[in-house]
Design an enzyme around this catalytic site. Structure first.
Site: not given
Ligand code: IPM
Ligand code: MG
Length: 405
Positions: A172, A221, A253, A277, A281
């Site tokens: 990042y 990884k 993975d 990240d 999700d």
């Molecule tokens: C999160 C989001 C952010 C990230 C984005 C919006 C930059 O997806 O907080 O998980 O990737 O960190």
């Molecule tokens: Mg995110």
């Protein structure tokens, strides 16, 4: 699941309890708390408003005072000031006790890969400026929502793990380049030993807390990436200092697959920025909706932390009063804990559990029989204020239900 079990679970998931919170108890009744509020983009403002409502109910019931200062960040800030993170926002955050943040992102930038200024740069710069290096994302399950998960109930019953995602390093923040002729681009991934040690230390300590299963899984990884090999080496070297914690190592993975196949095996997951990240999700489907998950970002300045739902700005839902405010409200609960207000945080969690248990849910959870964002916020704040007794006048609440089917 009985009320009592829910309570116990909520307590055991408290990432900010213990020493950190106790240190703050001394200032528990020390006057007004300054909270920087960054509503951000898309559904950010409407979900954050529900959290403010709940915080106001807490303030009223417990005699606290919260002073909110609203600041700009993201697409909203670009429109109003030309920059995704005005200096004034950083200034306000540095002078606050905590930051409550909504969401960031706008489709007009998502679909324009050539855009020079992007909303997300605001959040990344804020994380870096405040050195918020650890993002803590608890994954909870609610028995009333098991049917919503694409996973089998028997696999998600009792799932309780927490992701420690490194937040200010890795790909990042590495050097980014695109060749002048546009034929090639690169993003460097860099980690220092010190960056790994400080978050690993937090994660190990968390795994040792009462109620935890004392297991730490490093997700990396290491079969391919040099940075991952450094993560593994550093964590292996640190492990003997935490003899009661069992450490295991998993390639990302495989971890992505294991989170779906057998999520119960995880207790504390430690991972770098981008893997965290992605898998957080993914892990949200275990709970039933991305809209339910909160997070806390803590940094080297122990006094400052940022609280935000893990979901994005969900522009399709913006302004429709249909977004799920629970990710934000549970983030506010994590904030209360950080401020040393454990009892208050627990009450907010109880209120959230109560709404889910009685199927007072938003459209992401039940697309047919759903309640508005503002109704859920109102119910949770009414519960906090003690206005909801055992017998709920469901008919009154039904009136506030959506008629859009
Ligand atoms: C999160 C989001 C952010 C990230 C984005 C919006 C930059 O997806 O907080 O998980 O990737 O960190
Ligand atoms: Mg995110």
């Amino acid at each position: 699941m009985s009320e009592q079990m829910n309570d116990k679970k909520a307590e055991s998931k408290n990432p900010l309890s213990g020493n950190q919170a106790e240190q703050r108890l001394g200032t528990k009744f020390g006057g007004a708390r300054k909270i920087a509020v960054i509503e951000g983009d898309g559904i950010g403002p409407e979900v954050t408003q529900q959290s403010i409502r709940v915080l106001d109910a807490i303030a009223e019931s417990f005699g606290h005072e919260f002073n909110y200062t609203y600041c700009l960040m993201g697409a909203d800030a670009i429109d109003k000031t030309g920059t995704p993170l005005p200096d004034e926002t950083i200034e306000v955050c540095l002078n606050s006790d905590a930051i409550l943040f909504g969401a960031i992102g706008h489709p007009k930038y998502d679909n324009d890969p050539t855009a020079k200024v992007r909303p997300e740069q605001g959040l990344l710069k804020l994380r870096k400026s405040l050195q918020l290096y650890a993002n803590i994302r608890p994954i909870s399950t609610y028995s009333s929502l098991h049917h919503l998960s694409p996973l089998k109930s028997k696999n998600i019953e009792g799932v309780d793990f927490i992701i420690f995602r490194e937040l200010t390093g890795g790909i990042y923040f590495g050097k980014k380049e695109t060749a002048a002729d546009g034929s090639q681009a690169s993003d460097d991934c860099v980690y220092s030993r010190a960056e790994i040690e400080r978050i690993a230390d937090l994660a190990f300590h968390f795994a040792q807390k009462p109620g935890r299963r004392k297991k730490l899984t490093l997700v990396d990884k290491a079969n391919v990436l040099e940075t991952s090999r450094l993560w593994r080496k550093v964590v292996q070297e640190m492990a003997p200092q935490y003899p009661d914690v069992t450490v295991d190592y998993m390639f990302v993975d495989n971890a992505a697959m294991q989170i779906i196949l057998n999520p119960k095996q995880f207790d504390v997951i430690l991972t770098e920025n981008m893997f965290g990240d992605i898998i957080s999700d993914e892990a949200s489907v275990i709970s039933g909706s991305l809209g339910l998950l909160p997070s806390a970002s803590v940094g080297i300045n122990e006094r400052i932390a940022l609280f935000e739902p893990i979901h994005g700005s969900y522009p399709q839902a913006a302004g429709k009063d249909i977004a799920n405010p629970i990710g934000s409200i549970l983030s506010a609960a994590m904030m209360l804990e950080f401020l040393g207000m454990e009892e208050e945080a627990k009450l907010v969690r109880d209120a959230v559990n109560w709404t889910l248990q009685y199927s007072f849910v938003t459209k992401d959870i039940d697309p047919v029989n759903f309640y508005f964002t503002s109704t859920i916020g109102e119910l949770i704040s009414d519960y906090v204020s003690g206005k909801i007794s055992g017998s709920v006048k469901r008919e009154n609440i039904e009136l506030r239900k959506s008629t859009i089917i």
